[in-house]
Motif scaffolding. Structure first.
Motif, short mmCIF file in Angstrom:
data_model
loop_
_atom_site.label_atom_id
_atom_site.label_comp_id
_atom_site.label_asym_id
_atom_site.label_seq_id
_atom_site.Cartn_x
_atom_site.Cartn_y
_atom_site.Cartn_z
N TYR A 242 -12.46 -3.51 -27.60
CA TYR A 242 -12.79 -4.88 -27.18
C TYR A 242 -13.08 -5.81 -28.35
O TYR A 242 -12.76 -6.99 -28.31
CB TYR A 242 -14.00 -4.84 -26.24
N HIS A 243 -13.67 -5.29 -29.42
CA HIS A 243 -14.08 -6.14 -30.54
C HIS A 243 -13.25 -5.90 -31.80
O HIS A 243 -13.74 -6.14 -32.91
CB HIS A 243 -15.56 -5.92 -30.87
N ASN A 255 -19.99 -6.18 -35.34
CA ASN A 255 -19.03 -7.28 -35.17
C ASN A 255 -19.45 -8.47 -36.02
O ASN A 255 -20.64 -8.72 -36.20
CB ASN A 255 -18.96 -7.70 -33.70
N SER A 278 -11.28 -13.26 -28.09
CA SER A 278 -12.52 -14.03 -28.28
C SER A 278 -12.27 -15.36 -29.00
O SER A 278 -13.21 -16.13 -29.22
CB SER A 278 -13.54 -13.21 -29.09
N LYS A 294 -14.82 -13.13 -32.80
CA LYS A 294 -15.90 -12.17 -33.01
C LYS A 294 -15.30 -10.78 -32.99
O LYS A 294 -14.95 -10.25 -31.93
CB LYS A 294 -16.98 -12.31 -31.93
N VAL A 295 -15.14 -10.20 -34.18
CA VAL A 295 -14.45 -8.91 -34.31
C VAL A 295 -15.07 -8.08 -35.43
O VAL A 295 -15.85 -8.57 -36.24
CB VAL A 295 -12.95 -9.11 -34.65
N GLN A 296 -14.69 -6.79 -35.45
CA GLN A 296 -15.00 -5.95 -36.59
C GLN A 296 -14.07 -6.31 -37.74
O GLN A 296 -12.91 -6.67 -37.51
CB GLN A 296 -14.81 -4.47 -36.24
#
Length: 336
Positions: A242-243, A255, A278, A294-296
């Motif tokens: 998801y991220h 994140n 996102s 918004k991510v890693q």
């Protein structure tokens, strides 16, 4: 193509066995493999007779099904394909095949308009294009993204069946960074595709950490039905990715809120095809737009940004900005 489901399972199982050149297949081995497949797929416990397997081999060799499989016997004992690249799945479609596929296509089209059909629409388009290009003997008018020469694709079906049947696999694997290959048992939980590259996701035996194995780095793979399978009881692929952008997920990285300035030239493309679900446009200015995701922070994110060249400038976080700056600097040195 035969209508009998059991016959299809037998032919496909024999075909899978004979494609595996790392093992010598006796008639008894084929009988055992087919019996196991019939039990797994149909719950048939009585197995299969020697005469039936011999008849199946003769049928596969013949023209009746359109296979004309080049099955030979070595040393009067071991069965194999004379052509190592042959598979009955690669045989051209017959008129009967096209007719049945048309019927299946018509049935799938009836689901259009339902929300769950969205994931099938691309499959239907590919199927429809394949049917009509074969039927009319014309060149395809739709060019789908594909990489048929990618190594490891031959393991897809074996891994998929291992997941369904909850069986561990023994893998001989050599990563890009490793000097030598490594052999270990692996429990695959799901398959992941990213940019036409496939990954087997699961855990190594006796370890809890999720691993991500690229199929194109697998040197050999065998199903191990004796080893107890470690089942996935905690994760769903949707939430797991998801991220992130891509296939690389870290349990140790939080994140980050990433802000990127996108140039006027690339802004329309990025708005119509977001980098991540996102993504939000937080500002429009004379340079273009500023987006936020918004991510890693991972390699795939860096590669996406670098793919836009001078069309993107990372504003935040500083760590990512410095990484991209360093990579672009090294790239610039290559052209001096």
């Amino acid at each position: 193509m035969p209508a009998n489901r059991n016959a299809l399972i037998r032919y496909k199982t024999i075909d899978t066995c004979l494609q595996n050149r790392h093992r010598k297949w006796t008639l008894e081995d084929l009988i055992e493999s087919v019996s196991e497949a019939l039990y797994e797929y149909e719950g048939i416990r009585k197995g299969i007779s020697k005469r039936s397997i011999q008849a199946d081999i003769q049928m596969m060799r013949s023209e009746k099904l359109g296979y004309e499989a080049p099955i030979i016997v070595i040393d009067k004992k071991f069965y194999t394909y004379e052509d190592p690249n042959f598979s009955i799945t690669k045989t051209p479609l017959t008129g009967a095949d096209v007719s049945r596929m048309n019927e299946a296509l018509d049935m799938l089209k009836q689901f259009k308009g339902f929300s769950h059909f969205n994931q099938l629409s691309e499959v239907v388009n590919k199927l429809e294009e394949h049917i009509y290009s074969n039927k009319e003997k014309r060149a395809s008018v739709i060019d789908f993204e594909k990489n048929e020469n990618l190594r490891g694709l031959s393991y897809l079906d074996t891994i998929y069946q291992a997941i369904l049947q909850k069986k561990a696999v023994c893998i001989n694997y050599k990563s890009f960074k490793a000097r030598d290959a490594n052999q270990f048992h692996f429990h695959v939980w799901w398959l992941k595709e990213y940019k036409n590259r496939w990954f087997a996701v699961g855990v190594k035996h006796s370890k809890d950490t999720i691993s991500n194995l690229a199929l194109d780095r697998i040197l050999d793979l065998q199903v191990d039905a004796q080893l107890p399978y470690i089942e996935n009881l905690r994760y769903s692929p949707e939430l797991y990715y998801y991220h992130v952008i891509g296939a690389t997920v870290s349990n140790n990285i939080r994140n980050s809120r990433v802000r990127i300035q996108v140039s006027n030239l690339h802004a329309p493309y990025v708005e119509t095809k977001p980098l991540h679900h996102s993504q939000q446009v937080i500002e429009r200015n004379h340079k273009g737009i500023i987006i936020e995701i918004k991510v890693q922070l991972n390699f795939e994110l860096e590669r996406e940004i670098l793919g836009f060249g001078d069309g993107m400038e990372v504003l935040e976080p500083r760590l990512l900005r410095e990484k991209i700056q360093k990579r672009l600097g090294l790239a610039n040195e290559q052209y001096k």
